[in-house]
Design a protein around this motif. Structure first.
Motif, PDB file in Angstrom:
ATOM      1  N   HIS A 177     -16.544   9.406   2.348  1.00  0.00           N
ATOM      2  CA  HIS A 177     -17.175  10.403   1.492  1.00  0.00           C
ATOM      3  C   HIS A 177     -16.466  10.465   0.152  1.00  0.00           C
ATOM      4  N   SER A 178     -17.239  10.483  -0.947  1.00  0.00           N
ATOM      5  CA  SER A 178     -16.696  10.737  -2.275  1.00  0.00           C
ATOM      6  C   SER A 178     -15.606   9.722  -2.610  1.00  0.00           C
ATOM      7  N   LEU A 179     -14.444  10.177  -3.064  1.00  0.00           N
ATOM      8  CA  LEU A 179     -13.362   9.253  -3.383  1.00  0.00           C
ATOM      9  C   LEU A 179     -12.895   8.494  -2.144  1.00  0.00           C
ATOM     10  N   GLY A 180     -13.062   9.100  -0.973  1.00  0.00           N
ATOM     11  CA  GLY A 180     -12.727   8.404   0.264  1.00  0.00           C
ATOM     12  C   GLY A 180     -13.554   7.158   0.483  1.00  0.00           C
ATOM     13  N   SER A 181     -14.782   7.133  -0.052  1.00  0.00           N
ATOM     14  CA  SER A 181     -15.610   5.930   0.074  1.00  0.00           C
ATOM     15  C   SER A 181     -15.030   4.790  -0.754  1.00  0.00           C
ATOM     16  N   VAL A 182     -14.385   5.128  -1.870  1.00  0.00           N
ATOM     17  CA  VAL A 182     -13.742   4.103  -2.695  1.00  0.00           C
ATOM     18  C   VAL A 182     -12.555   3.504  -1.948  1.00  0.00           C
ATOM     19  N   ALA A 183     -11.706   4.376  -1.382  1.00  0.00           N
ATOM     20  CA  ALA A 183     -10.548   3.888  -0.629  1.00  0.00           C
ATOM     21  C   ALA A 183     -10.992   3.065   0.572  1.00  0.00           C
ATOM     22  N   ALA A 184     -12.016   3.539   1.286  1.00  0.00           N
ATOM     23  CA  ALA A 184     -12.510   2.795   2.444  1.00  0.00           C
ATOM     24  C   ALA A 184     -13.019   1.425   2.020  1.00  0.00           C
ATOM     25  N   TYR A 185     -13.783   1.384   0.943  1.00  0.00           N
ATOM     26  CA  TYR A 185     -14.317   0.111   0.467  1.00  0.00           C
ATOM     27  C   TYR A 185     -13.204  -0.851   0.092  1.00  0.00           C
ATOM     28  N   GLU A 186     -12.212  -0.364  -0.643  1.00  0.00           N
ATOM     29  CA  GLU A 186     -11.140  -1.261  -1.085  1.00  0.00           C
ATOM     30  C   GLU A 186     -10.360  -1.828   0.111  1.00  0.00           C
ATOM     31  N   VAL A 187     -10.148  -1.024   1.146  1.00  0.00           N
ATOM     32  CA  VAL A 187      -9.450  -1.516   2.326  1.00  0.00           C
ATOM     33  C   VAL A 187     -10.316  -2.528   3.078  1.00  0.00           C
ATOM     34  N   LEU A 188     -11.594  -2.232   3.244  1.00  0.00           N
ATOM     35  CA  LEU A 188     -12.473  -3.171   3.949  1.00  0.00           C
ATOM     36  C   LEU A 188     -12.590  -4.481   3.178  1.00  0.00           C
ATOM     37  N   ALA A 189     -12.642  -4.407   1.853  1.00  0.00           N
ATOM     38  CA  ALA A 189     -12.744  -5.623   1.050  1.00  0.00           C
ATOM     39  C   ALA A 189     -11.485  -6.471   1.166  1.00  0.00           C
ATOM     40  N   ALA A 190     -10.324  -5.820   1.230  1.00  0.00           N
ATOM     41  CA  ALA A 190      -9.060  -6.553   1.287  1.00  0.00           C
ATOM     42  C   ALA A 190      -8.744  -7.051   2.692  1.00  0.00           C
ATOM     43  N   ARG A 191      -9.022  -6.227   3.684  1.00  0.00           N
ATOM     44  CA  ARG A 191      -8.638  -6.546   5.062  1.00  0.00           C
ATOM     45  C   ARG A 191      -9.744  -7.273   5.822  1.00  0.00           C
TER      46      ARG A 191
END
Length: 337
Positions: A221-235
């Motif tokens: 949700h919100s800024l959490g979606s950015v953090a989730a996306y960046e982790v999924l993209a990297a990992r």
């Protein structure tokens, strides 16, 4: 009736990981239970996991009785309370802090609170600074537009929020304040790494990389979606469904701050992006044009009835979000990648 996991002899269990958004939050057990109930009607216990990063920026959790205006109320109802001391007939507060003053103050506070020795860019400059400034003006414009203004030959403007103006103003002010300050800290204040680490730990707890594991759903949700996306993209773990709610990931200035060019992580099967047209965080509502391949993304406009149209509990309870999550969460794990 709440869905149940497929009967696989106890060897395969579905997993869901939540990544909350900006602002101070209730204690993690309570917040996770609220998300569980909004989606499934019950507490999932160990089958759901919360990436709880609020202490990175906000210290102590909110007291249990205090609703979080950025999450929505636990039962989806509208809280009709204003700022302390606001009563019917009392003088109306200013709509919002002047955007230029807000940006300057945010930059000063970010510098003074940055333990890493300085902020990469001030809140008032650069691409993200422009976006934050524009969001401030938009929030102010929405607050003003929702105020009925009868006049000669004019009909009152429609009320988008079923609340008196002082209450709406307070909600917008809190939304803008926490969203902007957390976004600045995440991108430029050195907090991003710690926030992403919380996501990594939640994925580890869910066994995201375990062989033969059950379906995995990630909801941000919100800024959490950015953090989730960046982790999924990297990992790049195998994810059956990635859900972003009230997300700023479609905003060009946010994409400019991502570690890698926008794209659907290769092992993410489906991505559902839902936003309300009045949500001031999700200024751009379509991810498909920028995040290839577009065939794996679905952009949805939903009606979020929370006070500021950004509350995650109202997003989660919407059938257009809830039903796909339930279906993905109960789907048997595939035989391979």
């Amino acid at each position: 009736m709440a869905p149940t996991a497929p009967d696989t002899g106890g060897t395969v269990r579905p997993r869901i990981v939540y990544v909350h958004g900006s602002g101070p939050k209730p204690r993690p057990e309570l917040l996770k239970a609220q998300w569980d109930r909004a989606l499934f009607g019950r507490d999932l216990g160990g089958e759901s996991h919360l990436a709880y990063w609020a202490p990175v920026l906000h210290g102590e959790p909110l007291p249990d009785p205090v609703p979080d205006p950025l999450e929505g109320t636990p039962d989806g109802s509208v809280e009709t309370r204003g700022e302390e001391g606001a009563e019917e007939g009392s003088p109306r507060p200013p709509v919002l802090e002047d955007p230029a003053q807000f940006m300057a103050r945010t930059a000063t506070e970010a510098r003074s609170g940055d333990a890493g020795g300085g902020v990469a860019r001030s809140a008032g400059g650069g691409a993200l600074g422009g976006w934050l400034r524009d969001m401030t003006y938009l929030a102010e414009a929405l607050a003003l537009a929702e105020e009925p203004r009868p006049g000669p030959g004019e009909e009152p403007l429609p009320e988008a929020l079923p609340l008196p103006r002082p209450v709406r103003t307070a909600l917008f002010r809190r939304l803008v304040k926490h969203t902007f300050e957390d976004a600045h800290a995440y991108f430029f204040g050195g907090a991003g790494r710690a926030v992403r680490q919380a996501v990594v730990e939640a994925l580890d707890a869910a066994g995201a990389d375990a062989d033969g594991a059950g379906p995995l759903v990630v909801v941000g949700h919100s800024l959490g979606s950015v953090a989730a996306y960046e982790v999924l993209a990297a990992r790049n773990p195998r994810v059956d469904l990635f859900v972003t709610l009230g997300s700023p990931l479609a905003v060009t200035e946010v994409q400019d701050c991502l570690a890698a060019p926008p794209a659907v992580p290769s092992r993410t099967a489906r991505w559902l992006n839902a936003s309300d047209g009045r949500d001031v965080v999700a200024l751009d509502h379509t991810l498909r044009p920028e995040y290839a391949p577009p065939g794996r993304i679905t952009d949805l406009l939903v009606s979020n009835g929370s006070e500021n149209h950004h509350g995650v509990l109202e997003y989660l309870a919407d059938a257009l979000v809830r039903d796909p999550v339930r279906r993905a969460w109960t789907r048997p794990a595939p035989g391979g990648d």
